[in-house]
Write an enzyme that holds these catalytic residues in place. Sequence first.
Site, mmCIF file in Angstrom:
data_model
loop_
_atom_site.group_PDB
_atom_site.id
_atom_site.type_symbol
_atom_site.label_atom_id
_atom_site.label_comp_id
_atom_site.label_asym_id
_atom_site.label_seq_id
_atom_site.Cartn_x
_atom_site.Cartn_y
_atom_site.Cartn_z
ATOM 1 N N LYS A 220 10.650 -30.486 -29.042
ATOM 2 C CA LYS A 220 11.148 -31.332 -29.739
ATOM 3 C C LYS A 220 12.793 -31.436 -29.882
ATOM 4 O O LYS A 220 13.754 -30.429 -30.059
ATOM 5 C CB LYS A 220 11.849 -31.483 -30.834
ATOM 6 N N GLU A 294 19.311 -19.402 -33.716
ATOM 7 C CA GLU A 294 19.698 -19.557 -33.381
ATOM 8 C C GLU A 294 20.618 -21.446 -33.985
ATOM 9 O O GLU A 294 20.535 -21.976 -33.805
ATOM 10 C CB GLU A 294 20.316 -19.647 -31.784
ATOM 11 N N CYS A 328 28.518 -23.893 -30.853
ATOM 12 C CA CYS A 328 28.749 -23.148 -31.623
ATOM 13 C C CYS A 328 28.747 -21.805 -31.716
ATOM 14 O O CYS A 328 29.338 -21.069 -33.120
ATOM 15 C CB CYS A 328 26.714 -23.140 -32.110
ATOM 16 N N GLU A 425 31.494 -24.299 -40.278
ATOM 17 C CA GLU A 425 31.550 -24.918 -39.224
ATOM 18 C C GLU A 425 31.972 -26.240 -39.021
ATOM 19 O O GLU A 425 30.921 -26.997 -39.374
ATOM 20 C CB GLU A 425 29.985 -24.968 -38.675
HETATM 21 P P1 TAP Z 1 20.131 -29.739 -37.215
HETATM 22 O O1 TAP Z 1 20.146 -30.909 -38.661
HETATM 23 O O2 TAP Z 1 20.038 -28.562 -37.509
HETATM 24 O O3 TAP Z 1 19.277 -30.373 -35.884
HETATM 25 C C1 TAP Z 1 19.148 -28.835 -35.167
HETATM 26 C C2 TAP Z 1 17.593 -30.335 -34.253
HETATM 27 O O4 TAP Z 1 16.543 -29.591 -36.017
HETATM 28 C C3 TAP Z 1 17.539 -31.145 -34.121
HETATM 29 O O5 TAP Z 1 16.252 -32.122 -32.890
HETATM 30 C C4 TAP Z 1 16.615 -32.038 -35.599
HETATM 31 O O6 TAP Z 1 16.167 -32.894 -35.121
HETATM 32 C C5 TAP Z 1 16.001 -30.948 -35.606
HETATM 33 N N1 TAP Z 1 15.369 -30.852 -37.346
HETATM 34 C C6 TAP Z 1 16.212 -32.022 -38.404
HETATM 35 N N2 TAP Z 1 15.945 -31.218 -39.550
HETATM 36 C C7 TAP Z 1 14.085 -30.515 -39.703
HETATM 37 C C8 TAP Z 1 13.234 -30.057 -39.919
HETATM 38 N N3 TAP Z 1 13.688 -29.680 -40.779
HETATM 39 N N4 TAP Z 1 12.708 -29.369 -39.314
HETATM 40 C C9 TAP Z 1 12.334 -28.811 -38.347
HETATM 41 N N5 TAP Z 1 13.369 -29.395 -37.059
HETATM 42 C C10 TAP Z 1 14.695 -30.737 -37.700
HETATM 43 O O7 TAP Z 1 21.741 -29.612 -36.712
HETATM 44 P P2 TAP Z 1 22.480 -31.100 -36.765
HETATM 45 O O8 TAP Z 1 22.582 -32.163 -37.720
HETATM 46 O O9 TAP Z 1 22.164 -32.073 -35.372
HETATM 47 O O10 TAP Z 1 24.107 -31.152 -36.916
HETATM 48 C C11 TAP Z 1 24.172 -30.628 -38.006
HETATM 49 C C12 TAP Z 1 25.193 -29.374 -37.770
HETATM 50 O O11 TAP Z 1 24.416 -28.302 -37.419
HETATM 51 C C13 TAP Z 1 26.376 -29.405 -37.277
HETATM 52 O O12 TAP Z 1 27.724 -29.932 -37.562
HETATM 53 C C14 TAP Z 1 27.022 -27.512 -36.627
HETATM 54 O O13 TAP Z 1 27.361 -27.522 -37.627
HETATM 55 C C15 TAP Z 1 25.384 -27.515 -36.584
HETATM 56 N N6 TAP Z 1 25.048 -27.007 -35.124
HETATM 57 C C16 TAP Z 1 24.868 -26.087 -34.693
HETATM 58 C C17 TAP Z 1 24.112 -25.619 -33.143
HETATM 59 C C18 TAP Z 1 23.770 -24.701 -32.768
HETATM 60 S S1 TAP Z 1 24.186 -24.462 -31.525
HETATM 61 N N7 TAP Z 1 24.485 -23.874 -33.482
HETATM 62 C C19 TAP Z 1 23.832 -26.780 -32.185
HETATM 63 C C20 TAP Z 1 24.183 -27.780 -33.184
HETATM 64 C C21 TAP Z 1 23.889 -28.237 -34.709
HETATM 65 P P3 TAP Z 1 16.962 -34.429 -35.331
HETATM 66 O O14 TAP Z 1 17.861 -34.482 -34.135
HETATM 67 O O15 TAP Z 1 16.276 -35.774 -35.499
HETATM 68 O O16 TAP Z 1 17.416 -34.662 -36.770
#
Ligand code: TAP
Length: 515
Positions: A220, A294, A328, A425
């Site tokens: 996904k 990660e 990240c 972060e």
């Molecule tokens: P997340 O909410 O963690 O999203 C990452 C992935 O998980 C997306 O595909 C998201 O789908 C999915 N997801 C969300 N809720 C889920 C659940 N309950 N069960 C399974 N999958 C789920 O991150 P974000 O909102 O995109 O970013 C928020 C914060 O995450 C950022 O500010 C940053 O701090 C951190 N972040 C960290 C990384 C790395 S590489 N460490 C990368 C991105 C973000 P949807 O997109 O459909 O919500």
Amino acid sequence: MATGRRPRSGSTTASLLTGSAGSSPAATPAPSALSASSPWSYAPAPESRDVAQIRSRYGLFIDGKERAPSGGEVTITYNPATEEPLAEIAKGTPEDADRAIEAASRAYRKVWSRLHPRERAKYLYRISRILQERSREFAVTETLDSGKPIRESRDVDVPLAAAHFWYYAGWADKLAYAVPGRRPESHGVVGQVIPWNFPLLMLAWKIAPALAAGNTVVLKPASTTPLTALLFADVCRQAGLPDGVVNIITGPGSTGMAIVTDPRVAKVAFTGSTSVGVTIAKGIAGQGKGLTLELGGKAANIVFEDAALDQAVEGVINGIFFNQGEVCCAGSRLLVQESIAEEFLARLRNRMSTLRVGDPMDKNTDVGAINSRAQMETIGELVASGVSEGAEIWQPACDLPTRGWFFRPTLFTNVAQSHRIAREEIFGPVLATITFRTVAEAIEKANNTAYGLSAGIWTEKGSRILHVANALKAGVVWANTFNRFDPTSPFGGYKESGYGREGGLQGLHAYLRSS
Ligand code: TAP
């Protein structure tokens, strides 16, 4: 170090905090790269958008075919640089996840697990070659969908994604050497959920080792960046990959949860926020699945007084402004030795003033668009907290596009370790500076974080590099460089940055059971 809380770029505090579009009135002019008279100014060099044929609507990729979502609903993916809708994306449901997992289970039993490993390797090589052949199309699509500069998607994301498939293709028929003395076995169906900051690269980090180890995949992508994953579905078809070996399900987090908690999914890999990582770990607890997480980071980039200063400035710039800081492992905390702090920060401000912020499709752009309005708001809120908690903010005087989600590169000094900008972060182009006097103090401050993903050390003294690297609680430590990635090298963290490794032999182990 200088004191005082007045923003020094001359922008109003409100526009500094929101990063809102438009020019900042430069009361205290910095050498802005974007003014036409500057020796650093460049003529526009836009990449052609025509290379990418983005369709108006995309379905789900299940069992080798494009399918409509069972609920009939769609979401829209936007270009963060213009706020224009790019395409309608299928909103996959738990029912769609179920169909994809069924297809992946069937493909695993009937085809992929029975295939000679050498044949599996051929598919991976083929995918890598197609990614290289279609690299420009992928780079343009990635930039349009994510907001990252074309220079980065073209020179980093796409080549590294292809390199991951190439590297793991080499392992596919040598799995016995990966686990000497034991019999390597695949898990079966793996469920993978990826974020929006490196959409194609995270897909490659996940899918390449999974397929090389003999698993099939349900993945996904993030809701704001689905396009390169859907383009990858086309690559799977072009490579002749057997139906059901890779399935791509777009949709919300709840659909991701349905994938990872399904009992037929034997191994889960997640990259994203720590909070969702925790939810997933809880959701699958007791099911006996393999899990790699990660998660976030708050890396210290430590500059000692004997460092080559200009080189270190470049490393710090790369560490925090690469991909708008939406990384990240970003070096979001600058730890600089007190004896050189003033000189170093002066050079850093000077260099920040030459960053070109703007159209991600321009080949000269250094800092592109923030991925979403929600992320802009998160960054704005954390920057506001930095100001209200007493840190000193500085931003270069630069023009921002009038449309799209852009945030000025931001430097904070006089930061206390208790400030939110030093602990949380931010995932944006915001650097928090903390000073130190001794090596021991640098180590203590660098480790004073809930995260443990990466760190950087800048010094000309080899023994100090070894000593500090050993003492840092971070999964990856770069010395006199930053943000270097290679498929052969493991990447991952500990503490709240997650567990497990991706990349290299260690990344392959995560996709193997050995008996
Ligand atoms: P997340 O909410 O963690 O999203 C990452 C992935 O998980 C997306 O595909 C998201 O789908 C999915 N997801 C969300 N809720 C889920 C659940 N309950 N069960 C399974 N999958 C789920 O991150 P974000 O909102 O995109 O970013 C928020 C914060 O995450 C950022 O500010 C940053 O701090 C951190 N972040 C960290 C990384 C790395 S590489 N460490 C990368 C991105 C973000 P949807 O997109 O459909 O919500």
